[in-house]
Design an enzyme around this catalytic site. Structure first.
Site, short mmCIF file in Angstrom:
data_model
loop_
_atom_site.label_atom_id
_atom_site.label_comp_id
_atom_site.label_asym_id
_atom_site.label_seq_id
_atom_site.Cartn_x
_atom_site.Cartn_y
_atom_site.Cartn_z
N VAL A 1 7.34 39.02 19.03
CA VAL A 1 8.45 39.81 18.49
C VAL A 1 8.03 41.23 18.09
CG1 VAL A 1 9.90 37.86 17.80
CG2 VAL A 1 8.21 38.76 16.18
N ASN B 1 10.74 36.36 9.91
CA ASN B 1 9.62 35.78 9.16
C ASN B 1 8.25 36.17 9.72
OD1 ASN B 1 8.15 33.51 7.57
ND2 ASN B 1 7.72 33.05 9.71
N SER C 1 7.22 40.54 0.80
CA SER C 1 6.13 40.01 -0.04
C SER C 1 6.17 40.78 -1.35
CB SER C 1 4.78 40.25 0.64
OG SER C 1 3.74 39.97 -0.27
N TYR D 1 -0.15 46.37 5.33
CA TYR D 1 0.73 45.21 5.09
C TYR D 1 1.80 45.56 4.05
CZ TYR D 1 1.86 40.30 3.92
OH TYR D 1 2.49 39.11 3.68
N ALA E 1 2.92 48.46 3.20
CA ALA E 1 3.87 49.45 3.74
C ALA E 1 4.96 48.75 4.55
CB ALA E 1 3.13 50.48 4.59
N LYS F 1 5.99 45.63 4.18
CA LYS F 1 6.83 44.78 3.33
C LYS F 1 7.78 45.63 2.48
CE LYS F 1 5.19 40.98 4.99
NZ LYS F 1 6.03 40.16 5.85
P1 NAP Z 1 0.86 32.36 8.80
O1 NAP Z 1 0.63 30.96 8.38
O2 NAP Z 1 -0.29 33.24 9.11
O3 NAP Z 1 1.90 32.35 10.02
C1 NAP Z 1 2.31 33.56 10.60
C2 NAP Z 1 3.46 33.26 11.52
O4 NAP Z 1 3.92 34.49 12.10
C3 NAP Z 1 3.03 32.36 12.68
O5 NAP Z 1 4.06 31.42 12.94
C4 NAP Z 1 2.91 33.33 13.86
O6 NAP Z 1 3.24 32.77 15.11
C5 NAP Z 1 3.97 34.34 13.50
N1 NAP Z 1 3.74 35.62 14.18
C6 NAP Z 1 2.83 36.57 13.88
N2 NAP Z 1 2.92 37.59 14.75
C7 NAP Z 1 3.91 37.25 15.62
C8 NAP Z 1 4.48 37.89 16.74
N3 NAP Z 1 4.05 39.09 17.14
N4 NAP Z 1 5.49 37.28 17.40
C9 NAP Z 1 5.94 36.05 17.00
N5 NAP Z 1 5.44 35.41 15.94
C10 NAP Z 1 4.43 36.00 15.26
O7 NAP Z 1 1.68 33.15 7.68
P2 NAP Z 1 2.73 32.64 6.60
O8 NAP Z 1 2.03 32.58 5.32
O9 NAP Z 1 3.50 31.50 7.10
O10 NAP Z 1 3.66 33.95 6.57
C11 NAP Z 1 4.98 33.98 7.05
C12 NAP Z 1 5.63 35.25 6.51
O11 NAP Z 1 5.59 35.23 5.08
C13 NAP Z 1 4.91 36.53 6.91
O12 NAP Z 1 5.84 37.55 7.16
C14 NAP Z 1 4.07 36.86 5.71
O13 NAP Z 1 3.77 38.22 5.62
C15 NAP Z 1 4.99 36.41 4.59
N6 NAP Z 1 4.30 36.16 3.33
C16 NAP Z 1 3.36 35.18 3.20
C17 NAP Z 1 2.74 34.99 1.96
C18 NAP Z 1 1.70 33.93 1.72
O14 NAP Z 1 1.14 33.90 0.61
N7 NAP Z 1 1.40 33.07 2.66
C19 NAP Z 1 3.09 35.80 0.88
C20 NAP Z 1 4.05 36.77 1.06
C21 NAP Z 1 4.66 36.94 2.27
P3 NAP Z 1 2.16 32.12 16.14
O15 NAP Z 1 1.27 31.21 15.33
O16 NAP Z 1 3.04 31.36 17.09
O17 NAP Z 1 1.44 33.24 16.80
#
Ligand code: NAP
Length: 261
Positions: free
Chosen positions: A77, A103, A155, A168, A170, A172
């Site tokens: 994406v 997401n 975030s 990151y 920037a 968010k």
């Molecule tokens: P994660 O476990 O690292 O998973 C990241 C997800 O994003 C994976 O499903 C990955 O897909 C997908 N992704 C990344 N680049 C992509 C691309 N170019 N096209 C399609 N899919 C892509 O991270 P998470 O913790 O679940 O994070 C999900 C969201 O929440 C993110 O936006 C992250 O910034 C936000 N967030 C997380 C936290 C936290 O503490 N974990 C805190 C604040 C915000 P594939 O595996 O299929 O490549």
């Protein structure tokens, strides 16, 4: 009317009224929990993934067992071409997207002085450009049907900053401005655009953190625990529902009280 006919009619009505959600990056982590929660609420789900093919297929199986339709769609994406192909495939095989959850996200942490240009541009492309491409594709159909929900996963560090994450943070913070502007543009058309800002959530993204950093973070969380993907998913489900009809352009922190800003 026989029982059978009545049941078939009910099923048809239910199916007609069923909404379709597209969740980006749903093969694992928070996206997976969001997709499952929306499925539990009775929405059909288009599951986007990039590398997590097996996770996406398994998720579709779990969603189907809940009685909703689910299909997996591979797309990076961060690329405009992939996103337009994604929406074309979803539209052809599942229908118009009524709930979009932006997401997908990555981190490429480094101190600003050392940050390489691609560490900046990769994160901007995956976290921010992706939301622009996907929302632009989805919004026309939402406006046409006078109902739509866009939820961006930002975030809390986009609100308060974090050393080593200028790129990151920037993106968010950018998502917040993006969502508020889109919210203003489409509020009168029945389309809401809101932001969920997770704190410290247990996924692969935080799994790589060193133990000392993890316990330092934990000390800053009044709730005394890290969040779960399900904590985030419940907030998204609210913004994706009819219950939030009069709520738009808002940022909801799901962080156990860590920031309170
Ligand atoms: P994660 O476990 O690292 O998973 C990241 C997800 O994003 C994976 O499903 C990955 O897909 C997908 N992704 C990344 N680049 C992509 C691309 N170019 N096209 C399609 N899919 C892509 O991270 P998470 O913790 O679940 O994070 C999900 C969201 O929440 C993110 O936006 C992250 O910034 C936000 N967030 C997380 C936290 C936290 O503490 N974990 C805190 C604040 C915000 P594939 O595996 O299929 O490549």
């Amino acid at each position: 009317m026989t029982d059978k006919l009545e049941k078939a009619e009910k099923r048809e009505k239910m199916e007609k009224g069923r909404r379709l959600a597209l969740v980006t990056g749903a093969g694992r982590g928070i996206g997976r929990a969001i997709a499952l929660k929306l499925g539990e609420k009775g929405l059909d789900v288009a599951v986007n993934y990039n590398n997590s093919a097996a996770g996406a297929v398994e998720l579709c199986r779990e969603l189907s067992a809940l009685g909703v339709s689910a299909k997996a769609f591979k797309a990076d994406v961060s690329k405009a071409g992939d996103v337009s192909a994604l929406f074309k495939s979803v539209e052809e095989s599942m229908g118009t997207v009524q709930v979009l959850v932006n997401n997908a996200g990555i981190t490429r942490d480094n101190l600003l002085m050392r940050m390489k240009e691609e560490e900046w541009t990769d994160v901007i492309a995956a976290n921010l450009n992706s939301a622009f491409y996907c929302t632009k594709e989805a919004i026309r159909g939402m406006v046409k049907s006078r109902w739509g929900r866009v939820v961006c996963i930002a975030s809390v560090v986009g609100l308060v900053g974090n050393p080593g994450q200028a790129n990151y943070c920037a993106t968010k913070a950018g998502l917040v401005g993006f969502a508020k502007s889109a919210a203003r543009e489409y509020a009168a058309k029945g389309v809401t655009v809101n932001v969920v800002a997770p704190g410290f959530i247990e996924t692969d993204m935080t799994g790589a953190l060193k133990e000392n950093l993890r316990s330092a973070m934990l000390q800053q969380i009044p709730a005394g625990r890290m969040g779960s993907p399900e904590d985030v998913a419940r907030a998204v489900a609210f913004f994706a529902s009819d219950e939030s009809e009069y709520v738009t352009g808002q940022v909801l922190a799901v962080d156990g009280g860590m920031t309170m800003c």
